[in-house]
Design a protein around this motif. Structure first.
Motif, PDB file in Angstrom:
ATOM      1  N   GLU A 297     117.982  83.990   1.982  1.00  0.00           N
ATOM      2  CA  GLU A 297     117.269  85.246   1.760  1.00  0.00           C
ATOM      3  C   GLU A 297     118.255  86.359   1.399  1.00  0.00           C
ATOM      4  OE1 GLU A 297     114.808  86.275   5.034  1.00  0.00           O
ATOM      5  OE2 GLU A 297     113.562  84.471   4.902  1.00  0.00           O
ATOM      6  N   THR A 298     119.405  86.359   2.042  1.00  0.00           N
ATOM      7  CA  THR A 298     120.423  87.360   1.751  1.00  0.00           C
ATOM      8  C   THR A 298     120.917  87.230   0.317  1.00  0.00           C
ATOM      9  OG1 THR A 298     121.174  87.278   4.058  1.00  0.00           O
ATOM     10  CG2 THR A 298     122.659  88.295   2.469  1.00  0.00           C
ATOM     11  N   GLU A 299     121.185  85.989  -0.097  1.00  0.00           N
ATOM     12  CA  GLU A 299     121.673  85.766  -1.453  1.00  0.00           C
ATOM     13  C   GLU A 299     120.610  86.130  -2.480  1.00  0.00           C
ATOM     14  OE1 GLU A 299     123.969  82.258  -4.010  1.00  0.00           O
ATOM     15  OE2 GLU A 299     123.570  82.021  -1.857  1.00  0.00           O
ATOM     16  N   SER A 300     119.339  85.846  -2.143  1.00  0.00           N
ATOM     17  CA  SER A 300     118.242  86.169  -3.060  1.00  0.00           C
ATOM     18  C   SER A 300     118.095  87.680  -3.224  1.00  0.00           C
ATOM     19  CB  SER A 300     116.933  85.569  -2.529  1.00  0.00           C
ATOM     20  OG  SER A 300     115.852  85.933  -3.363  1.00  0.00           O
ATOM     21  N   SER A 301     118.210  88.409  -2.121  1.00  0.00           N
ATOM     22  CA  SER A 301     118.097  89.871  -2.194  1.00  0.00           C
ATOM     23  C   SER A 301     119.290  90.465  -2.928  1.00  0.00           C
ATOM     24  CB  SER A 301     117.987  90.460  -0.784  1.00  0.00           C
ATOM     25  OG  SER A 301     119.180  90.242  -0.042  1.00  0.00           O
ATOM     26  N   TYR A 302     120.472  89.845  -2.773  1.00  0.00           N
ATOM     27  CA  TYR A 302     121.657  90.316  -3.501  1.00  0.00           C
ATOM     28  C   TYR A 302     121.455  90.154  -5.003  1.00  0.00           C
ATOM     29  CZ  TYR A 302     126.399  90.439  -5.373  1.00  0.00           C
ATOM     30  OH  TYR A 302     127.512  90.750  -6.133  1.00  0.00           O
ATOM     31  N   GLN A 303     120.903  89.009  -5.412  1.00  0.00           N
ATOM     32  CA  GLN A 303     120.658  88.755  -6.834  1.00  0.00           C
ATOM     33  C   GLN A 303     119.690  89.791  -7.409  1.00  0.00           C
ATOM     34  OE1 GLN A 303     122.012  86.393  -8.902  1.00  0.00           O
ATOM     35  NE2 GLN A 303     120.784  87.222 -10.608  1.00  0.00           N
ATOM     36  N   LYS A 304     118.654  90.091  -6.640  1.00  0.00           N
ATOM     37  CA  LYS A 304     117.619  91.001  -7.125  1.00  0.00           C
ATOM     38  C   LYS A 304     118.072  92.459  -7.110  1.00  0.00           C
ATOM     39  CE  LYS A 304     112.888  92.522  -6.128  1.00  0.00           C
ATOM     40  NZ  LYS A 304     111.709  92.336  -5.242  1.00  0.00           N
ATOM     41  N   LEU A 305     118.658  92.895  -5.982  1.00  0.00           N
ATOM     42  CA  LEU A 305     118.966  94.319  -5.804  1.00  0.00           C
ATOM     43  C   LEU A 305     120.309  94.739  -6.387  1.00  0.00           C
ATOM     44  CD1 LEU A 305     117.648  94.828  -2.152  1.00  0.00           C
ATOM     45  CD2 LEU A 305     116.512  95.419  -4.302  1.00  0.00           C
ATOM     46  N   VAL A 306     121.188  93.768  -6.607  1.00  0.00           N
ATOM     47  CA  VAL A 306     122.511  94.115  -7.129  1.00  0.00           C
ATOM     48  C   VAL A 306     122.705  93.567  -8.547  1.00  0.00           C
ATOM     49  CG1 VAL A 306     125.009  93.938  -6.786  1.00  0.00           C
ATOM     50  CG2 VAL A 306     123.502  94.222  -4.817  1.00  0.00           C
ATOM     51  N   VAL A 307     122.704  92.244  -8.679  1.00  0.00           N
ATOM     52  CA  VAL A 307     123.007  91.630  -9.979  1.00  0.00           C
ATOM     53  C   VAL A 307     121.999  92.053 -11.042  1.00  0.00           C
ATOM     54  CG1 VAL A 307     123.331  89.471 -11.224  1.00  0.00           C
ATOM     55  CG2 VAL A 307     124.131  89.680  -8.862  1.00  0.00           C
ATOM     56  N   ASP A 308     120.707  91.891 -10.721  1.00  0.00           N
ATOM     57  CA  ASP A 308     119.670  92.232 -11.702  1.00  0.00           C
ATOM     58  C   ASP A 308     119.623  93.733 -11.961  1.00  0.00           C
ATOM     59  OD1 ASP A 308     119.130  89.559 -11.738  1.00  0.00           O
ATOM     60  OD2 ASP A 308     117.285  89.680 -10.539  1.00  0.00           O
ATOM     61  N   ALA A 309     119.846  94.512 -10.908  1.00  0.00           N
ATOM     62  CA  ALA A 309     119.807  95.971 -11.071  1.00  0.00           C
ATOM     63  C   ALA A 309     120.941  96.454 -11.967  1.00  0.00           C
ATOM     64  CB  ALA A 309     119.887  96.642  -9.699  1.00  0.00           C
ATOM     65  N   VAL A 310     122.141  95.895 -11.780  1.00  0.00           N
ATOM     66  CA  VAL A 310     123.288  96.272 -12.611  1.00  0.00           C
ATOM     67  C   VAL A 310     123.050  95.841 -14.062  1.00  0.00           C
ATOM     68  CG1 VAL A 310     125.750  95.857 -13.034  1.00  0.00           C
ATOM     69  CG2 VAL A 310     124.936  96.251 -10.706  1.00  0.00           C
ATOM     70  N   ALA A 311     122.446  94.663 -14.235  1.00  0.00           N
ATOM     71  CA  ALA A 311     122.148  94.187 -15.586  1.00  0.00           C
ATOM     72  C   ALA A 311     121.153  95.105 -16.290  1.00  0.00           C
ATOM     73  CB  ALA A 311     121.599  92.768 -15.531  1.00  0.00           C
ATOM     74  N   LEU A 317     127.936 100.355  -7.456  1.00  0.00           N
ATOM     75  CA  LEU A 317     128.157 100.822  -6.086  1.00  0.00           C
ATOM     76  C   LEU A 317     126.855 101.293  -5.460  1.00  0.00           C
ATOM     77  CD1 LEU A 317     131.562 102.757  -6.020  1.00  0.00           C
ATOM     78  CD2 LEU A 317     130.966 100.697  -4.751  1.00  0.00           C
ATOM     79  N   THR A 318     126.052 102.017  -6.238  1.00  0.00           N
ATOM     80  CA  THR A 318     124.759 102.493  -5.734  1.00  0.00           C
ATOM     81  C   THR A 318     123.844 101.326  -5.417  1.00  0.00           C
ATOM     82  OG1 THR A 318     124.969 104.507  -7.068  1.00  0.00           O
ATOM     83  CG2 THR A 318     122.770 103.950  -6.261  1.00  0.00           C
ATOM     84  N   ALA A 319     123.856 100.315  -6.276  1.00  0.00           N
ATOM     85  CA  ALA A 319     123.026  99.132  -6.053  1.00  0.00           C
ATOM     86  C   ALA A 319     123.456  98.389  -4.794  1.00  0.00           C
ATOM     87  CB  ALA A 319     123.103  98.213  -7.271  1.00  0.00           C
ATOM     88  N   ILE A 320     124.759  98.285  -4.579  1.00  0.00           N
ATOM     89  CA  ILE A 320     125.256  97.592  -3.369  1.00  0.00           C
ATOM     90  C   ILE A 320     124.870  98.373  -2.117  1.00  0.00           C
ATOM     91  CG2 ILE A 320     127.340  96.910  -2.124  1.00  0.00           C
ATOM     92  CD1 ILE A 320     128.605  96.203  -4.800  1.00  0.00           C
ATOM     93  N   LYS A 321     124.955  99.690  -2.174  1.00  0.00           N
ATOM     94  CA  LYS A 321     124.559 100.514  -1.022  1.00  0.00           C
ATOM     95  C   LYS A 321     123.080 100.313  -0.701  1.00  0.00           C
ATOM     96  CE  LYS A 321     127.985 104.180  -1.777  1.00  0.00           C
ATOM     97  NZ  LYS A 321     128.179 105.607  -2.189  1.00  0.00           N
ATOM     98  N   THR A 322     122.245 100.261  -1.750  1.00  0.00           N
ATOM     99  CA  THR A 322     120.806 100.025  -1.557  1.00  0.00           C
ATOM    100  C   THR A 322     120.568  98.662  -0.927  1.00  0.00           C
ATOM    101  OG1 THR A 322     120.292 101.394  -3.490  1.00  0.00           O
ATOM    102  CG2 THR A 322     118.581  99.869  -2.738  1.00  0.00           C
ATOM    103  N   TRP A 323     121.295  97.652  -1.411  1.00  0.00           N
ATOM    104  CA  TRP A 323     121.168  96.303  -0.847  1.00  0.00           C
ATOM    105  C   TRP A 323     121.617  96.273   0.616  1.00  0.00           C
ATOM    106  CZ3 TRP A 323     125.431  93.082   0.475  1.00  0.00           C
ATOM    107  CH2 TRP A 323     125.076  91.777   0.865  1.00  0.00           C
TER     108      TRP A 323
END
Length: 335
Positions: A297-311, A317-323
């Motif tokens: 679940e952690t990895e899935s949320s990282y993909q959605k809130l960080v990787v996809d958001a940056v893309a 940095l803002t995306a990581i803080k949100t995650w």
């Protein structure tokens, strides 16, 4: 034996000739006129008589070859007014392998100023600008201190009066109030102090540039170095990226260095972007390891809130803080 005046051009040691050995006057006198005294190169196995002296490779007598020695690495002296084991000191060595401070009792260093450079070092997540004073003596020494310290400024103040750096200097560490350290500079030959009045209007950047310029144009008797920039070199965007994310996550710097060594690299910028992305993910998931019961679940949320958001154009940095906030909120809800 007679005394030899001068400095060895090979190792800068005073009081000896440049690869020349003074023949014993008694040996010379037996074969020549009584007043004959000269400097010559000769084989040590044929000291008597003079007609047997053979030309040899010119090696300074005080080098004592063959011999065991340490690797030709610089000896760092770090400036600090402190006390250890009941004894005070003003500079010290640091043994990285043993993580041990080794106080240096001597307060002065005599040698030739060969280079002056600025070095950026990271400390507690922040960049610190250091002044490296490189001195050629019996070994190569680097006196490192903060560029804004009293030691650095008092050294620069005195060094700004010197026009000829081919002559040896004595650098002295003097303790002041409230654990401060000042530097006194002396002409090694005359033992006279080099002094310049302090002024509020001094331009330290210009002083550093001027000294570096003189060192770059020094004679061949000292190591010539190119003129260095007064400002630190710009940080590569990928190196800055890893630094900022590591600081945000409070991820151990040693682990980043270990990972880089495994990749045969010293900086993230030397690697492909995919590997740098992998390092970011590793740091993030390590931060969340003790905050989520289900790693998937952690990895899935990282993909959605960080990787996809940056893309999609979001700031990383803002995306990581949100995650991070989402992970912490999920942990609090599960308690």
């Amino acid at each position: 034996m007679g005394a030899v005046e001068g400095v060895c051009a090979s190792c800068r040691k005073p009081g000896v000739g440049n690869g020349l050995i003074l023949a014993q006057t008694t040996a010379i006198a037996r074969q020549t006129r009584p007043t004959a005294i000269s400097l010559i190169n000769y084989s040590l196995i044929h000291q008597h008589p003079i007609k047997s002296m053979l030309p040899t490779i010119s090696i300074p007598q005080h080098w004592d070859y063959p011999r065991l020695c340490n690797p030709p690495e610089p000896i760092y002296l770090y400036v600090k007014n402190a006390e250890l084991g009941g004894e005070s000191y003003l500079w010290y060595h640091y043994d990285i392998d043993r993580e041990k401070t080794i106080p240096v009792p001597q307060r002065a260093l005599t040698g030739y100023l060969s280079e002056l450079r600025l070095t950026t070092k990271e400390f507690k997540g922040k960049d610190n600008l250091k002044l490296d004073i490189v001195v050629s003596a019996d070994e190569l020494y680097i006196v490192r201190t903060g560029v804004e310290t009293n030691f650095a400024k008092s050294f620069l103040l005195a060094a700004s009066l010197i026009q000829d750096f081919s002559k040896p200097l004595i650098i002295v560490a003097n303790g002041g109030d409230e654990n401060t350290v000042f530097c006194n500079l002396y002409d090694a030959a005359s033992k006279t102090k080099i002094y310049r009045e302090w002024s509020r209007d001094l331009d330290w950047a210009t002083i550093i540039r001027d000294i570096q310029s003189l060192l770059g144009g020094a004679s061949s008797t000292t190591q010539s170095t190119p003129k260095l920039s007064v400002l630190p070199q710009p940080v590569h965007p990928q190196d800055l990226r890893i630094k900022n994310i590591r600081t945000l996550l409070d991820y151990p710097l040693d682990l980043v260095r270990e990972w880089l060594q495994f990749q045969n690299a010293s900086n993230p910028s030397q690697l492909d972007i995919s590997k740098i992305d992998s390092l970011v993910k590793t740091m993030c998931l390590a931060w969340a390891a003790d905050k989520c019961e289900y790693p998937n679940e952690t990895e899935s949320s990282y993909q959605k809130l960080v990787v996809d958001a940056v893309a999609s154009g979001a700031d990383e940095l803002t995306a990581i803080k949100t995650w991070m906030q989402q992970v912490q909120t999920a942990k609090a809800g599960a308690v």
